[in-house]
Design a protein around this motif. Sequence first.
Motif, PDB file in Angstrom:
ATOM      1  N   ALA A   2      62.304 113.269 -41.553  1.00  0.00           N
ATOM      2  CA  ALA A   2      63.299 112.554 -41.999  1.00  0.00           C
ATOM      3  C   ALA A   2      63.080 111.381 -40.132  1.00  0.00           C
ATOM      4  O   ALA A   2      63.754 112.728 -38.663  1.00  0.00           O
ATOM      5  CB  ALA A   2      63.812 111.653 -42.429  1.00  0.00           C
ATOM      6  N   HIS A   3      63.917 110.138 -40.194  1.00  0.00           N
ATOM      7  CA  HIS A   3      64.176 110.035 -38.725  1.00  0.00           C
ATOM      8  C   HIS A   3      65.863 110.387 -38.611  1.00  0.00           C
ATOM      9  O   HIS A   3      66.613 110.651 -39.678  1.00  0.00           O
ATOM     10  CB  HIS A   3      64.257 109.186 -38.087  1.00  0.00           C
ATOM     11  N   ILE A   4      66.522 110.329 -37.573  1.00  0.00           N
ATOM     12  CA  ILE A   4      67.997 111.119 -37.464  1.00  0.00           C
ATOM     13  C   ILE A   4      68.270 110.150 -36.188  1.00  0.00           C
ATOM     14  O   ILE A   4      67.642 109.867 -35.472  1.00  0.00           O
ATOM     15  CB  ILE A   4      68.116 112.951 -36.710  1.00  0.00           C
ATOM     16  N   VAL A  20      65.351  96.312 -39.023  1.00  0.00           N
ATOM     17  CA  VAL A  20      63.739  96.123 -39.655  1.00  0.00           C
ATOM     18  C   VAL A  20      63.203  97.298 -40.378  1.00  0.00           C
ATOM     19  O   VAL A  20      62.042  97.326 -41.060  1.00  0.00           O
ATOM     20  CB  VAL A  20      63.222  96.592 -38.106  1.00  0.00           C
ATOM     21  N   CYS A  21      64.237  97.996 -41.285  1.00  0.00           N
ATOM     22  CA  CYS A  21      63.820  98.778 -41.883  1.00  0.00           C
ATOM     23  C   CYS A  21      63.221  98.490 -42.965  1.00  0.00           C
ATOM     24  O   CYS A  21      64.018  97.779 -44.016  1.00  0.00           O
ATOM     25  CB  CYS A  21      64.930  99.921 -42.343  1.00  0.00           C
ATOM     26  N   PRO A  22      62.788  98.765 -43.945  1.00  0.00           N
ATOM     27  CA  PRO A  22      61.981  98.230 -45.186  1.00  0.00           C
ATOM     28  C   PRO A  22      62.377  98.850 -46.091  1.00  0.00           C
ATOM     29  O   PRO A  22      61.960  98.452 -47.435  1.00  0.00           O
ATOM     30  CB  PRO A  22      60.099  98.445 -45.140  1.00  0.00           C
ATOM     31  N   VAL A  23      63.312  99.820 -45.859  1.00  0.00           N
ATOM     32  CA  VAL A  23      63.387 100.680 -47.704  1.00  0.00           C
ATOM     33  C   VAL A  23      65.108 101.421 -47.566  1.00  0.00           C
ATOM     34  O   VAL A  23      64.949 102.016 -48.278  1.00  0.00           O
ATOM     35  CB  VAL A  23      62.885 101.866 -47.499  1.00  0.00           C
ATOM     36  N   ASP A  24      65.993 100.055 -46.554  1.00  0.00           N
ATOM     37  CA  ASP A  24      67.182 100.013 -46.371  1.00  0.00           C
ATOM     38  C   ASP A  24      68.157 101.599 -46.562  1.00  0.00           C
ATOM     39  O   ASP A  24      68.491 102.049 -47.414  1.00  0.00           O
ATOM     40  CB  ASP A  24      67.691  99.712 -47.495  1.00  0.00           C
ATOM     41  N   CYS A  25      67.309 102.527 -45.342  1.00  0.00           N
ATOM     42  CA  CYS A  25      67.897 103.843 -46.036  1.00  0.00           C
ATOM     43  C   CYS A  25      68.801 104.287 -44.704  1.00  0.00           C
ATOM     44  O   CYS A  25      69.969 104.881 -44.887  1.00  0.00           O
ATOM     45  CB  CYS A  25      66.622 104.977 -45.225  1.00  0.00           C
ATOM     46  N   PHE A  26      69.971 102.794 -44.192  1.00  0.00           N
ATOM     47  CA  PHE A  26      70.942 103.227 -42.907  1.00  0.00           C
ATOM     48  C   PHE A  26      71.967 103.031 -43.716  1.00  0.00           C
ATOM     49  O   PHE A  26      72.287 102.260 -45.015  1.00  0.00           O
ATOM     50  CB  PHE A  26      71.064 102.229 -42.061  1.00  0.00           C
ATOM     51  N   HIS A  27      72.843 103.951 -43.441  1.00  0.00           N
ATOM     52  CA  HIS A  27      74.534 103.628 -44.256  1.00  0.00           C
ATOM     53  C   HIS A  27      75.219 103.761 -42.488  1.00  0.00           C
ATOM     54  O   HIS A  27      74.845 104.368 -41.826  1.00  0.00           O
ATOM     55  CB  HIS A  27      74.397 105.424 -45.370  1.00  0.00           C
ATOM     56  N   VAL A  34      74.158 106.422 -39.812  1.00  0.00           N
ATOM     57  CA  VAL A  34      73.622 107.517 -40.286  1.00  0.00           C
ATOM     58  C   VAL A  34      71.949 106.816 -41.536  1.00  0.00           C
ATOM     59  O   VAL A  34      72.083 106.134 -41.897  1.00  0.00           O
ATOM     60  CB  VAL A  34      73.835 108.384 -41.296  1.00  0.00           C
ATOM     61  N   ILE A  35      70.725 107.645 -41.637  1.00  0.00           N
ATOM     62  CA  ILE A  35      69.529 107.420 -41.776  1.00  0.00           C
ATOM     63  C   ILE A  35      69.958 108.356 -43.281  1.00  0.00           C
ATOM     64  O   ILE A  35      69.652 109.841 -43.629  1.00  0.00           O
ATOM     65  CB  ILE A  35      68.228 107.821 -41.033  1.00  0.00           C
ATOM     66  N   ASP A  36      69.419 108.351 -44.611  1.00  0.00           N
ATOM     67  CA  ASP A  36      69.552 109.355 -45.189  1.00  0.00           C
ATOM     68  C   ASP A  36      67.861 109.093 -45.521  1.00  0.00           C
ATOM     69  O   ASP A  36      67.145 108.976 -45.499  1.00  0.00           O
ATOM     70  CB  ASP A  36      68.961 107.772 -47.195  1.00  0.00           C
ATOM     71  N   THR A  39      65.816 108.780 -47.990  1.00  0.00           N
ATOM     72  CA  THR A  39      64.717 107.456 -48.310  1.00  0.00           C
ATOM     73  C   THR A  39      64.149 106.969 -47.595  1.00  0.00           C
ATOM     74  O   THR A  39      63.044 106.561 -47.225  1.00  0.00           O
ATOM     75  CB  THR A  39      65.873 106.713 -48.600  1.00  0.00           C
ATOM     76  N   CYS A  40      64.311 108.023 -46.161  1.00  0.00           N
ATOM     77  CA  CYS A  40      63.606 107.215 -44.994  1.00  0.00           C
ATOM     78  C   CYS A  40      62.210 107.334 -45.475  1.00  0.00           C
ATOM     79  O   CYS A  40      61.538 108.730 -45.785  1.00  0.00           O
ATOM     80  CB  CYS A  40      63.742 107.706 -44.135  1.00  0.00           C
ATOM     81  N   ILE A  41      60.996 106.558 -44.886  1.00  0.00           N
ATOM     82  CA  ILE A  41      59.650 107.360 -44.802  1.00  0.00           C
ATOM     83  C   ILE A  41      58.737 107.464 -43.367  1.00  0.00           C
ATOM     84  O   ILE A  41      57.806 106.902 -43.519  1.00  0.00           O
ATOM     85  CB  ILE A  41      58.858 106.232 -45.809  1.00  0.00           C
ATOM     86  N   ASP A  42      59.931 107.499 -42.782  1.00  0.00           N
ATOM     87  CA  ASP A  42      59.029 107.755 -41.506  1.00  0.00           C
ATOM     88  C   ASP A  42      58.107 106.394 -41.107  1.00  0.00           C
ATOM     89  O   ASP A  42      56.970 106.987 -40.985  1.00  0.00           O
ATOM     90  CB  ASP A  42      58.059 109.288 -41.700  1.00  0.00           C
ATOM     91  N   CYS A  43      58.270 105.469 -41.137  1.00  0.00           N
ATOM     92  CA  CYS A  43      57.716 103.977 -40.355  1.00  0.00           C
ATOM     93  C   CYS A  43      56.593 104.496 -38.965  1.00  0.00           C
ATOM     94  O   CYS A  43      56.334 103.545 -38.637  1.00  0.00           O
ATOM     95  CB  CYS A  43      57.753 103.028 -41.477  1.00  0.00           C
ATOM     96  N   GLY A  44      58.644 104.920 -38.807  1.00  0.00           N
ATOM     97  CA  GLY A  44      58.841 104.772 -36.977  1.00  0.00           C
ATOM     98  C   GLY A  44      58.754 103.386 -36.243  1.00  0.00           C
ATOM     99  O   GLY A  44      58.862 102.755 -35.300  1.00  0.00           O
ATOM    100  N   LEU A  45      59.187 102.527 -37.353  1.00  0.00           N
ATOM    101  CA  LEU A  45      59.816 101.278 -37.117  1.00  0.00           C
ATOM    102  C   LEU A  45      60.711 100.797 -36.236  1.00  0.00           C
ATOM    103  O   LEU A  45      61.257 100.060 -35.442  1.00  0.00           O
ATOM    104  CB  LEU A  45      60.086 100.138 -38.474  1.00  0.00           C
ATOM    105  N   CYS A  46      62.225 101.902 -36.217  1.00  0.00           N
ATOM    106  CA  CYS A  46      63.907 101.487 -35.736  1.00  0.00           C
ATOM    107  C   CYS A  46      63.586 102.471 -34.636  1.00  0.00           C
ATOM    108  O   CYS A  46      64.652 101.062 -33.616  1.00  0.00           O
ATOM    109  CB  CYS A  46      64.466 101.904 -36.778  1.00  0.00           C
ATOM    110  N   PRO A  47      63.447 103.083 -33.936  1.00  0.00           N
ATOM    111  CA  PRO A  47      63.683 103.619 -32.690  1.00  0.00           C
ATOM    112  C   PRO A  47      63.394 102.976 -31.490  1.00  0.00           C
ATOM    113  O   PRO A  47      64.352 102.552 -30.857  1.00  0.00           O
ATOM    114  CB  PRO A  47      62.473 104.622 -32.395  1.00  0.00           C
TER     115      PRO A  47
END
Length: 112
Positions: A2-4, A20-27, A34-36, A39-47
């Motif tokens: 996942a992304h961290i 930008v996260c398409p799957v709402d995995c930030f908490h 943090v990223i769950d 849930t993270c699909i490693d799409c690479g959009l956030c970094p």
Amino acid sequence: MAHIVAEPCINCKYTDCVAVCPVDCFHEGVNFLVIDPETCIDCGLCPPECPTSAIFPEEDLPDKWHEYIEINAKYACDWPVIDSQKEPMPGADEAAKEDDKKEQLDPDPFPG
Ligand code: SF4
Ligand code: SF4
């Protein structure tokens, strides 16, 4: 994998990542996100959106921040989802330049 989210995010909350996260995995905690990993699909959009370069694919996470793998997994269970961008924290620009701020990480969830 996942992304961290790692240490540079502490006390910033620019939240461009959330937008930008398409799957709402930030908490959201009081002063960190943090990223769950479930849930993270490693799409690479956030970094590329993070002004502090705090987000890494797990395999590229610098060794000095290895403990953030566990920190993301733990707090993703305890903290509420954040699904929209918000204003950065006061002093975010100064905080973004600070090193060694792990001890400032507040373990409490963002009060909803
Ligand atoms: S954009 Fe970067 S610093 Fe801001 S909340 Fe997201 S991970 Fe943290
Ligand atoms: S890599 Fe994609 S899915 Fe994972 S946290 Fe970033 S934007 Fe969300």
